[in-house]
Enzyme design. Sequence first.
Site, mmCIF file in Angstrom:
data_model
loop_
_atom_site.group_PDB
_atom_site.id
_atom_site.type_symbol
_atom_site.label_atom_id
_atom_site.label_comp_id
_atom_site.label_asym_id
_atom_site.label_seq_id
_atom_site.Cartn_x
_atom_site.Cartn_y
_atom_site.Cartn_z
ATOM 1 N N HIS A 34 0.705 -1.368 0.006
ATOM 2 C CA HIS A 34 0.038 -0.082 0.077
ATOM 3 C C HIS A 34 0.817 1.187 0.105
ATOM 4 O O HIS A 34 0.302 2.400 -0.095
ATOM 5 C CB HIS A 34 -0.779 0.310 1.195
ATOM 6 C CG HIS A 34 -2.147 0.571 1.005
ATOM 7 N ND1 HIS A 34 -2.536 1.358 -0.178
ATOM 8 C CD2 HIS A 34 -3.540 0.648 1.612
ATOM 9 C CE1 HIS A 34 -3.642 1.848 0.073
ATOM 10 N NE2 HIS A 34 -4.360 1.329 0.925
ATOM 11 N N ARG A 35 2.242 1.300 0.160
ATOM 12 C CA ARG A 35 2.957 2.339 -0.072
ATOM 13 C C ARG A 35 2.936 2.756 -1.357
ATOM 14 O O ARG A 35 3.020 4.085 -1.592
ATOM 15 C CB ARG A 35 4.654 1.964 0.389
ATOM 16 C CG ARG A 35 4.709 1.673 2.039
ATOM 17 C CD ARG A 35 6.070 1.343 2.106
ATOM 18 N NE ARG A 35 6.657 0.002 1.535
ATOM 19 C CZ ARG A 35 7.812 -0.339 1.585
ATOM 20 N NH1 ARG A 35 8.595 0.244 2.159
ATOM 21 N NH2 ARG A 35 7.980 -1.399 0.847
#
Length: 502
Positions: free
Chosen positions: A473-474
């Site tokens: 999710h970065r």
Amino acid sequence: MTTMTQAPVREFKMPDVGEGLTEAEILKWYVQPGDTVTDGQVVCEVETAKAAVELPIPYDGVVRALHFPEGTTVDVGTSIIAVDVSGGAAPEPEAPAAAAAVPAAAAPAAAVPAAAVPAAAAPVEQLAEAEPTAVGSGRQPVLVGYGVATSATRRRPRKTAPDGFVQQTVAGDRAELNGHAPAAQAPPAGPVAGAQRPLAKPPVRKLAKDLGVDLATVTATGPDGIVTREDVHAAVAAAPKAPEEPAAVPAPVTAPAPAAAPAPVSYDTARETRIPVKGVRKATAAAMVGSAFTAPHVTEFVTVDVTRTMKLVEELKQDKEFTGLRVNPLLLIAKALLVAIRRNPGINASWDEAAQEIVVKHYVNLGIAAATPRGLIVPNIKDAHAKTLPQLAESLGELVSTARDGKTSPSAMQSGTVTITNVGVFGVDTGTPILNPGESAILAVGAIKLQPWVHKGKVKPRQVTTLALSFDHRLVDGELGSKVLADVAAVLEQPKRLITWA
């Protein structure tokens, strides 16, 4: 292990097979002491943290020694086998006299005349000439790359005393050497009233304090009246001993018992088995922990009707373009993921923490998680995005068979960009897969089962599976991850999109 000595011998060291690994376990030796080997001949098989690798010897000769038995874990750079490169037969054991002459050859030339050096010392000299890197400043070649460079730092030779010099230890002689009065002139027996504080260096003061010596009572013999360590020791030796008191016989002193070593963990061997963590299992554990606690994982799921895909699989099995190739649902799932990546290239990227950059890959090295007897490995198909469907089928077949045989090379597990894990082969509906380190997405494929499904307004039995996509999710937002998963599902539901979206 049995060792055959003498003759010019070269030591073959455990190489770094290209992965930066620090150790490997010797699985099997293919040679024994006395065997003749040739350049390029495989002498042993080792297991690294990622694969089983066969090691070839880089020169001709006769095996003199195997330094480690099978099953031993050896650090990279450690010698594992000695090979006589002279090409001669195994030497006979030498007589004691000849053996005793070898140390004499190592003595300085001035001590032993040249004529007295025995012939047995010749192989040692030849070895030094044959391998200058063993004693020179060069780097030693290994199978891959070079070993650690020899340090150029040299210790300065210690100065030795000239012949006939004897260190003076008498206090008077020391004083004379320092320019003080000769020893015949005895210094005052005690300190002069009102004298200044005795001169002494901090270590000497500490020594005097530890020994209970008052520096004011010590005769200084050092330069400029400085008290030396020898002066303190001399004062201790000259101090009158107190008369011994007739004390009672002391009780015997019992030596303290050594600290008991921690008791090994006991367990019932009939009920438990302990397996050392090493090799692939050790590497997998480290990678999974690093990934799980570095990349924020998000997993999304979708259930899809793959009935048409299963029909296409059966049709491709009859196609002459796939003769001799293995065609299965995984082939079309892999192709569907490649199409989804082409439509959403941002998913094929990695996070560079050091540079604080997102690295978007313009190629796809498609990893396939494979369960092997040695543990979980993830080899990848290089440039999978550029392969046709038959080429992809061929690459998948080679990858699976190589992994099953335990022959996957470390290079085959490098530089993956995205991974597929097929948990459906175990009858599992789906899972929440952990990212392979350095990648941003992994697709889990569940079991394909016949289930009731609404098709064209009616409930019919259809072949259905559940897909799960985990992503980092970065760099992958929920929108991008959802689009990729939806595209994969759409292709599997309508395989004709392999053509229309291509």
